[in-house]
Design an enzyme around this catalytic site. Structure first.
Site, PDB file in Angstrom:
ATOM      1  N   TYR A 155       0.536  -1.295  -0.066  1.00  0.00           N
ATOM      2  CA  TYR A 155       0.018  -0.135   0.211  1.00  0.00           C
ATOM      3  C   TYR A 155       0.845   1.292   0.192  1.00  0.00           C
ATOM      4  CZ  TYR A 155      -4.651  -2.036   1.352  1.00  0.00           C
ATOM      5  OH  TYR A 155      -5.689  -2.644   1.378  1.00  0.00           O
ATOM      6  N   GLU A 156       0.287   2.383  -0.549  1.00  0.00           N
ATOM      7  CA  GLU A 156       0.944   3.703  -0.530  1.00  0.00           C
ATOM      8  C   GLU A 156       2.173   3.898  -0.833  1.00  0.00           C
ATOM      9  OE1 GLU A 156      -1.073   5.957  -0.554  1.00  0.00           O
ATOM     10  OE2 GLU A 156      -2.953   5.007  -0.076  1.00  0.00           O
ATOM     11  N   GLY A 157       2.876   2.986  -1.563  1.00  0.00           N
ATOM     12  CA  GLY A 157       4.167   3.022  -2.235  1.00  0.00           C
ATOM     13  C   GLY A 157       4.841   1.638  -1.500  1.00  0.00           C
TER      14      GLY A 157
END
Length: 309
Positions: A155-157
């Protein structure tokens, strides 16, 4: 300013995912500890001959549960400190202090996201292990925590991106002054622990000093490589982030233990977990520093096409 606005959102989300990692690790720990207290198998010291002991009485299971609890608490502390710095960056009255807090939050955000979600997977996996074969039986719930945790490092990078962000964008902040100030803070905590002479701290002080010294040495190497050989920095970014997380997490646990030791009615669990983390987990720091500083060429010397078969 769309890209700038997006990164404000992304950094908030990265901290939120780190907190989600802490939550998953904590839930897996609670679940495993409860099972280990009930499941009886084998003989353990202190139990009658022929009496089956709860598996939590066995030393290796205690080690596993302690690892789960200590790693979870360390990750929680990192996330809380990151959130505190974000709050300060918005609420302090002095502009210079707000900017300093913003820089500290920027430095810690990739640690909060990546370290916390990595340990969520590790802790949830240990929870399955504590359950033994029952860990794969759906009715126990242990495997569900592992599956739920596994998405978090993506997630998120991905956490590899977090490590690259830390090395390429956060270490150079103010020409390295931000990270150097932070390492000095960690060093002060280690020195305070060593100076406290608390017998219940065991070897916490020396182990933390070694970890912070390892982080400082690896950080200096990173700074040199960013100028002369950036690809080496990228190759070593992930073990560097792990080293950073261990040193930071161990220092925060120790800081909590110091506060509890000053309180006559202090929480013994804080001291217990800080000592365990220092004597059993943060000891990996010198080895990680060696990996950071000497392991890059073993990666860079391998042509990509050799790995594609």
């Amino acid at each position: 300013r769309g890209l700038n606005t997006m990164f404000i959102m992304m950094n908030q989300a990265r901290l939120a995912v780190g907190v989600q990692g802490v939550a998953m690790a904590d839930r897996a720990t609670q679940h495993a500890a409860a099972y280990a207290a009930e499941r009886r198998q084998g003989h353990a010291e202190g139990y009658e001959k022929g009496e089956m002991a709860p598996i939590i009485a066995h030393a290796d299971v205690r080690r596993t549960i302690l690892t789960m609890r200590a790693m979870t608490q360390a990750a929680r502390a990192i996330c809380l400190v990151t959130a505190r710095e974000l709050d300060k960056s918005h609420r302090l009255p002095d502009e210079r202090e707000r900017q300093a807090a913003a820089h500290m939050a920027a430095l810690l955000t990739p640690i909060a996201k990546a370290f916390s979600t990595d340990i969520a997977c590790e802790v949830a996996s240990m929870g399955v292990q504590v359950h033994g074969g029952m860990g794969f039986v759906e009715e126990t719930g242990a495997a569900q925590y592992y599956r739920d945790a596994r998405i978090l490092p993506i997630y998120e990078g991905t956490n590899g991106i977090q490590a690259m962000d830390l090395v390429m964008r956060k270490l150079p902040l103010l020409d390295g002054a931000v990270v150097q100030r932070y390492i000095k803070e960690l060093q002060k905590t280690a020195d305070d622990v060593a100076a406290s002479n608390q017998p219940e701290f065991g070897a916490m002080g020396p182990r933390l000093r070694e970890a912070v010294a390892s982080l400082g040495e690896a950080t200096r190497w990173m700074g040199e490589m960013l100028v002369s050989k950036p690809q080496a920095s990228l190759a070593s970014a992930t073990p560097y982030l792990r080293l950073f997380g261990l040193a930071a997490g161990g220092s925060y646990l120790a800081k909590g233990a110091l506060e509890m030791a000053r309180d006559a009615e202090g929480n013994g669990d804080a001291v217990m977990l800080a000592r365990f983390f220092a004597e059993n987990l943060v000891t990996a720091a010198p080895g990680l520093a060696q990996t950071v500083m000497t392991g890059a060429d073993a990666i860079l010397d391998v042509a990509p096409d050799r790995l594609s078969v």
